[in-house]
Each structure stands twice: as C-alpha cells, then as structure tokens.
Design a protein around this motif. Structure first.
Motif, PDB file in Angstrom:
ATOM      1  N   ILE A 117     -10.363  15.648 -12.059  1.00 26.69           N
ATOM      2  CA  ILE A 117     -11.243  15.042 -13.048  1.00 26.69           C
ATOM      3  C   ILE A 117     -12.297  16.077 -13.424  1.00 26.69           C
ATOM      4  O   ILE A 117     -12.868  16.725 -12.538  1.00 26.69           O
ATOM      5  N   TYR A 118     -12.575  16.220 -14.679  1.00 27.05           N
ATOM      6  CA  TYR A 118     -13.618  17.155 -15.103  1.00 27.05           C
ATOM      7  C   TYR A 118     -14.959  16.789 -14.467  1.00 27.05           C
ATOM      8  O   TYR A 118     -15.374  15.623 -14.484  1.00 27.05           O
ATOM      9  N   GLY A 119     -15.617  17.792 -13.892  1.00 31.07           N
ATOM     10  CA  GLY A 119     -16.988  17.619 -13.437  1.00 31.07           C
ATOM     11  C   GLY A 119     -17.166  16.566 -12.382  1.00 31.07           C
ATOM     12  O   GLY A 119     -18.214  15.913 -12.327  1.00 31.07           O
ATOM     13  N   TYR A 120     -16.167  16.376 -11.498  1.00 25.27           N
ATOM     14  CA  TYR A 120     -16.267  15.283 -10.535  1.00 25.27           C
ATOM     15  C   TYR A 120     -16.046  15.762  -9.105  1.00 25.27           C
ATOM     16  O   TYR A 120     -15.107  15.320  -8.434  1.00 25.27           O
ATOM     17  N   SER A 121     -16.900  16.657  -8.667  1.00 25.99           N
ATOM     18  CA  SER A 121     -16.919  17.153  -7.291  1.00 25.99           C
ATOM     19  C   SER A 121     -15.665  17.960  -6.984  1.00 25.99           C
ATOM     20  O   SER A 121     -14.697  17.972  -7.752  1.00 25.99           O
ATOM     21  N   HIS A 122     -15.673  18.611  -5.835  1.00 21.11           N
ATOM     22  CA  HIS A 122     -14.483  19.349  -5.423  1.00 21.11           C
ATOM     23  C   HIS A 122     -13.417  18.415  -4.858  1.00 21.11           C
ATOM     24  O   HIS A 122     -12.268  18.813  -4.716  1.00 21.11           O
ATOM     25  N   THR A 123     -13.793  17.179  -4.541  1.00 22.27           N
ATOM     26  CA  THR A 123     -12.781  16.177  -4.230  1.00 22.27           C
ATOM     27  C   THR A 123     -11.892  15.941  -5.440  1.00 22.27           C
ATOM     28  O   THR A 123     -10.694  15.685  -5.320  1.00 22.27           O
ATOM     29  N   GLY A 124     -12.481  16.038  -6.627  1.00 22.26           N
ATOM     30  CA  GLY A 124     -11.747  15.868  -7.869  1.00 22.26           C
ATOM     31  C   GLY A 124     -11.275  17.171  -8.476  1.00 22.26           C
ATOM     32  O   GLY A 124     -11.023  17.238  -9.674  1.00 22.26           O
ATOM     33  N   GLY A 125     -11.161  18.213  -7.662  1.00 25.36           N
ATOM     34  CA  GLY A 125     -10.585  19.468  -8.122  1.00 25.36           C
ATOM     35  C   GLY A 125     -11.560  20.605  -8.336  1.00 25.36           C
ATOM     36  O   GLY A 125     -11.159  21.761  -8.463  1.00 25.36           O
ATOM     37  N   GLY A 126     -12.865  20.296  -8.442  1.00 29.65           N
ATOM     38  CA  GLY A 126     -13.857  21.360  -8.577  1.00 29.65           C
ATOM     39  C   GLY A 126     -13.976  21.948  -9.974  1.00 29.65           C
ATOM     40  O   GLY A 126     -14.550  23.028 -10.145  1.00 29.65           O
ATOM     41  N   PHE A 127     -13.465  21.261 -11.002  1.00 23.46           N
ATOM     42  CA  PHE A 127     -13.561  21.757 -12.373  1.00 23.46           C
ATOM     43  C   PHE A 127     -14.927  21.416 -12.967  1.00 23.46           C
ATOM     44  O   PHE A 127     -15.384  20.280 -12.853  1.00 23.46           O
ATOM     45  N   ASP A 128     -15.562  22.377 -13.623  1.00 23.73           N
ATOM     46  CA  ASP A 128     -16.793  22.062 -14.336  1.00 23.73           C
ATOM     47  C   ASP A 128     -16.495  21.129 -15.506  1.00 23.73           C
ATOM     48  O   ASP A 128     -15.422  21.176 -16.109  1.00 23.73           O
ATOM     49  N   GLY A 129     -17.483  20.292 -15.820  1.00 24.29           N
ATOM     50  CA  GLY A 129     -17.290  19.284 -16.844  1.00 24.29           C
ATOM     51  C   GLY A 129     -17.944  19.620 -18.163  1.00 24.29           C
ATOM     52  O   GLY A 129     -18.388  20.752 -18.411  1.00 24.29           O
ATOM     53  N   GLY A 130     -18.036  18.612 -19.018  1.00 25.51           N
ATOM     54  CA  GLY A 130     -18.395  18.794 -20.408  1.00 25.51           C
ATOM     55  C   GLY A 130     -19.838  18.531 -20.768  1.00 25.51           C
ATOM     56  O   GLY A 130     -20.162  18.481 -21.957  1.00 25.51           O
ATOM     57  N   GLN A 131     -20.725  18.350 -19.782  1.00 21.70           N
ATOM     58  CA  GLN A 131     -22.148  18.235 -20.104  1.00 21.70           C
ATOM     59  C   GLN A 131     -22.709  19.649 -20.247  1.00 21.70           C
ATOM     60  O   GLN A 131     -23.553  20.116 -19.495  1.00 21.70           O
ATOM     61  N   ALA A 132     -22.166  20.322 -21.241  1.00 20.37           N
ATOM     62  CA  ALA A 132     -22.430  21.736 -21.483  1.00 20.37           C
ATOM     63  C   ALA A 132     -22.086  22.027 -22.937  1.00 20.37           C
ATOM     64  O   ALA A 132     -21.494  21.194 -23.636  1.00 20.37           O
ATOM     65  N   GLN A 133     -22.443  23.218 -23.383  1.00 17.37           N
ATOM     66  CA  GLN A 133     -22.127  23.573 -24.769  1.00 17.37           C
ATOM     67  C   GLN A 133     -20.663  23.962 -24.951  1.00 17.37           C
ATOM     68  O   GLN A 133     -20.103  23.806 -26.040  1.00 17.37           O
ATOM     69  N   TYR A 134     -20.040  24.468 -23.891  1.00 19.01           N
ATOM     70  CA  TYR A 134     -18.629  24.851 -23.941  1.00 19.01           C
ATOM     71  C   TYR A 134     -17.972  24.456 -22.628  1.00 19.01           C
ATOM     72  O   TYR A 134     -18.611  24.389 -21.572  1.00 19.01           O
ATOM     73  N   VAL A 135     -16.653  24.208 -22.675  1.00 19.59           N
ATOM     74  CA  VAL A 135     -15.924  23.804 -21.479  1.00 19.59           C
ATOM     75  C   VAL A 135     -14.510  24.367 -21.536  1.00 19.59           C
ATOM     76  O   VAL A 135     -13.905  24.475 -22.619  1.00 19.59           O
ATOM     77  N   ARG A 136     -14.010  24.748 -20.384  1.00 19.43           N
ATOM     78  CA  ARG A 136     -12.604  25.165 -20.268  1.00 19.43           C
ATOM     79  C   ARG A 136     -11.738  23.937 -20.069  1.00 19.43           C
ATOM     80  O   ARG A 136     -12.025  23.086 -19.217  1.00 19.43           O
ATOM     81  N   VAL A 137     -10.673  23.848 -20.875  1.00 19.45           N
ATOM     82  CA  VAL A 137      -9.759  22.712 -20.822  1.00 19.45           C
ATOM     83  C   VAL A 137      -8.393  23.196 -20.346  1.00 19.45           C
ATOM     84  O   VAL A 137      -7.654  23.832 -21.100  1.00 19.45           O
ATOM     85  N   PRO A 138      -8.017  22.942 -19.073  1.00 21.19           N
ATOM     86  CA  PRO A 138      -6.669  23.295 -18.612  1.00 21.19           C
ATOM     87  C   PRO A 138      -5.606  22.392 -19.250  1.00 21.19           C
ATOM     88  O   PRO A 138      -5.906  21.290 -19.719  1.00 21.19           O
ATOM     89  N   TYR A 139      -4.361  22.845 -19.246  1.00 21.36           N
ATOM     90  CA  TYR A 139      -3.234  22.075 -19.787  1.00 21.36           C
ATOM     91  C   TYR A 139      -3.537  21.568 -21.206  1.00 21.36           C
ATOM     92  O   TYR A 139      -3.233  20.425 -21.567  1.00 21.36           O
TER      93      TYR A 139
END
Length: 381
Positions: A117-139
């Motif tokens: 899940i985006y931005g939802y702890s390392h339990t959720g994969g450790g991906f940074d989320g979208g409360q930012a100006q830019y975000v990386r979107v895998p897949y």
C-alpha cells in the motif's frame, strides 16, 4: 520537492525530499494534483501500525499527471491525468489473476499478511505515498486508470480508495433486496458503504457513530437512520429491538482499531497495545447481526490478535467477509455510478488544504475539528 514527513506519533511536517526516479521499467513518476488524508492514515498518525518508520511519506489516495514513464509502460503517455489505486498490484501473480488486487503477492516482502500500500508503513511494503508533489508509481502499466475528461478531479481522487472500499464493504455483505444494513462508523468509508448499500438493494440503512456532526452528515448524504451509540444503553439490545428481535441482516465494520465505545477494548487495544486496536465495532457487528447473517469488515486492524467473539460467529452461523478493496476491479462500475449521479464522492470533501499545512490538516481530521469529514491536500498550491 515538498513531501509530508512522519516524525513519530502525532508528529508530521512538510520537508524537502529528493524527487522520485524511475527504478524499474514498469514504473512511472506522477505529479500529484490531489492527495487525501484517509482515516487509515490516522492509524499511522496515532502510532497504531507496526514498523511505521520516521521519515516516511504517507498518502495512499492520490491522483496526478504522468511526468515520466519506464520503458515497459505502453498504456500511458506523459501528460495523462490518472487516478492511482491505493493498493500496489502487479496484475500477474496468483492473486491478481483472481481479481484480488489488494492481496498481490509480488510487491511486498510481508505479502503473506498484506499486499503493498502506498505510504503505509514497512508492513505495507515501505513505499512512499502521495502526500507529496511527486510520487513513484510501480506497475504503472497495470495500476493507474485514466481520469475521464468529464470527471472532476475531486471525484477521481476519492475513487482511489474511499469509494471502492465503501462499495466493496456493501458488496461483501451480500445484500439482498429489502435487507436491513447496519454500518458502524460515519467516517468517509462508512458514508460510502451506507450509500452503496442502497445500490445493492437495501431496504433500510442504519449508521452508528458517536460524533453528532458526522451523524447529521450521514442522515442527509447516505441517506440513513442515524444513532449516537453514547445515547444507547446497549447497542446490541437496541439493534435487536429495532429489528423485531431478529438482528440486522448485514453489519459493516467501517471503523477499525481506532474505535471508541468500550473501556477495556480501548485500554488493551489503543493504550497498552496488547491487541491490534479496539475491536468493539467487530463485537457490535457480530452480536447485532441476525442468525445466518453477514458481517463485512473493512476497518483497519493491526496484524496481531484481537479479542473477538468467535463462539458467537459459530453458534449464530454467520458469514464473515473482510479484505482490502480490490480497487482496480471496481473502477469501471464506479465511474459509471458517478457519471449517472448515483454516487457523489466529492460531496464528502469538507476541507481543501495546501500541502504546506499538512500538520494542521492531520490535527484537524484527527481531532474532528471544524466539522471535518474529508480533507484533501493540494500539493502545488
């Protein structure tokens, strides 16, 4: 770029972070146009989710404009305005092939417990989320969906999580025409679950909460019967009495571990953290539903144990269904519902806040100030 930065429970701020880059041929970089604060983000904010690390950027509800594409992304082009499902799904694994995009097995080392899940702890994969100006979107060749030209971005951003989660909560209830549906929680997901219940044929919808302004909003938006559980002597007894002694047909837990309403559950679940949150909504759902009824759970609880009355589930012959919403599967139908006016997502937005003021926005939403139902962050002013 500017990005929300987690510094510990109840402490968030905006800082400069490096802009994301393409790391894999299936990646995209998206310039965020809208990002929401979700009730699930409050679980992180309150320190309820394990392995939420200092420095992380939250935000799993966002839409934006494609800025850069990896070499294997052929379905998008730079400049496309897309909505991005909160669950990161590869589209190719065993579970994605079943349409269980919230359970993707390829995106998270902890995938046996939860997908990414985006931005939802390392339990959720450790991906940074979208409360930012830019975000990386895998897949990016699978996950994002184009926003139709006619759609308001405020509607689009809510299709990334809150609308499909509420809709799936109603869907998992197996609602039959004329059923009485109880929705626990008048937050954004509960509101959409209650409104979606009518789409599946409900004959009566009841919403339970303890905050009067949210109940008043539910009364008009859903629309639903509303009750403040603090004014009821016993929630379960009341639900039985108002259904001729039988119980409701379907009960939806749209609250999760940050619930109120029971001292011991609060003590063990949210204060001492001896269980994975306050599970009183699950208790009320299980005990308020009729024999042979259905309990649908979309409220977020942690990955450890909870005190839940399993014996009542067995003895009453209940069906319990729960999951993270498979957003990608619901998007076509939800776009149709919005276009035809059957769903009005943007009506729940009460506050639009510049990203620079994210700390104030979290406090506003967490403390239920200024009749806040749903805050949206504007990352570029």
């Amino acid at each position: 770029m500017l990005a929300m930065n987690y510094r510990g429970p109840y402490r968030v701020r905006v800082e400069q972070k490096a802009e994301p880059k393409i790391e894999h041929p299936r990646d995209a970089v998206v310039k965020v146009t809208r990002s929401c604060i979700c009730g699930s983000d409050l679980h992180l904010y309150h320190g309820m989710v394990p392995d939420t690390r200092v420095g992380m950027t939250f935000g799993h509800e966002f839409c934006g404009i494609v800025e850069e594409l990896g070499s294997e992304v052929g379905n998008l082009k730079v400049g496309d305005h897309v909505l991005v499902p909160f669950n990161i799904a590869c589209g190719q694994c065993h579970f994605c092939k079943q349409g269980l995009y919230g359970n993707c097995h390829e995106n998270n080392p902890q995938a046996t417990a939860v997908g990414a899940i985006y931005g939802y702890s390392h339990t959720g994969g450790g991906f940074d989320g979208g409360q930012a100006q830019y975000v990386r979107v895998p897949y990016a060749d699978f996950g994002p969906s184009l926003i139709p030209d006619w759609m308001d971005p405020d509607d689009a951003v809510l299709l990334t999580d809150v609308v499909p989660t509420g809709y799936q909560a109603a869907e998992m209830g197996g609602i039959q025409r004329g059923d009485t549906v109880l929705v626990l929680g008048a937050g954004p997901v509960g509101l959409l679950a209650a409104r979606s219940a009518w789409l599946f044929g409900a004959g009566r919808v009841i919403v339970l909460d303890h905050i009067d302004y949210r109940l008043e909003f539910a009364r008009s938006y859903c629309p639903a019967e509303v009750y403040n559980f603090k004014e009821l002597d016993d929630v379960v007894v009341f639900m039985k009495k108002t259904t001729d002694g039988l119980g409701v047909d379907v009960a939806i837990d749209a609250v999760g571990g940050d619930a109120k309403g029971n001292f011991l559950q609060t003590l063990f679940g949210t204060k001492l953290k001896l269980e994975a949150g306050n599970a009183i909504p699950a208790h009320w759902a299980i005990n308020s539903v009729k024999k042979g009824g259905v309990v649908s759970i979309v409220g977020v609880y942690g990955p450890t144990g909870n005190m839940v009355p399993l014996g009542n589930i067995v003895n009453k012959g209940l069906t319990v269904r729960a999951n993270q919403a498979a957003v990608k599967r619901h998007i076509p139908k939800l776009i149709e519902h919005v276009k035809e006016g059957r769903l009005d997502p943007k009506a729940i937005i009460t506050h639009r806040v510049p990203l620079e003021d994210v700390a104030d926005a979290y406090h506003l939403f967490s403390a239920k100030l200024d009749n806040c139902i749903k805050p949206v962050l504007l990352p570029h002013g």
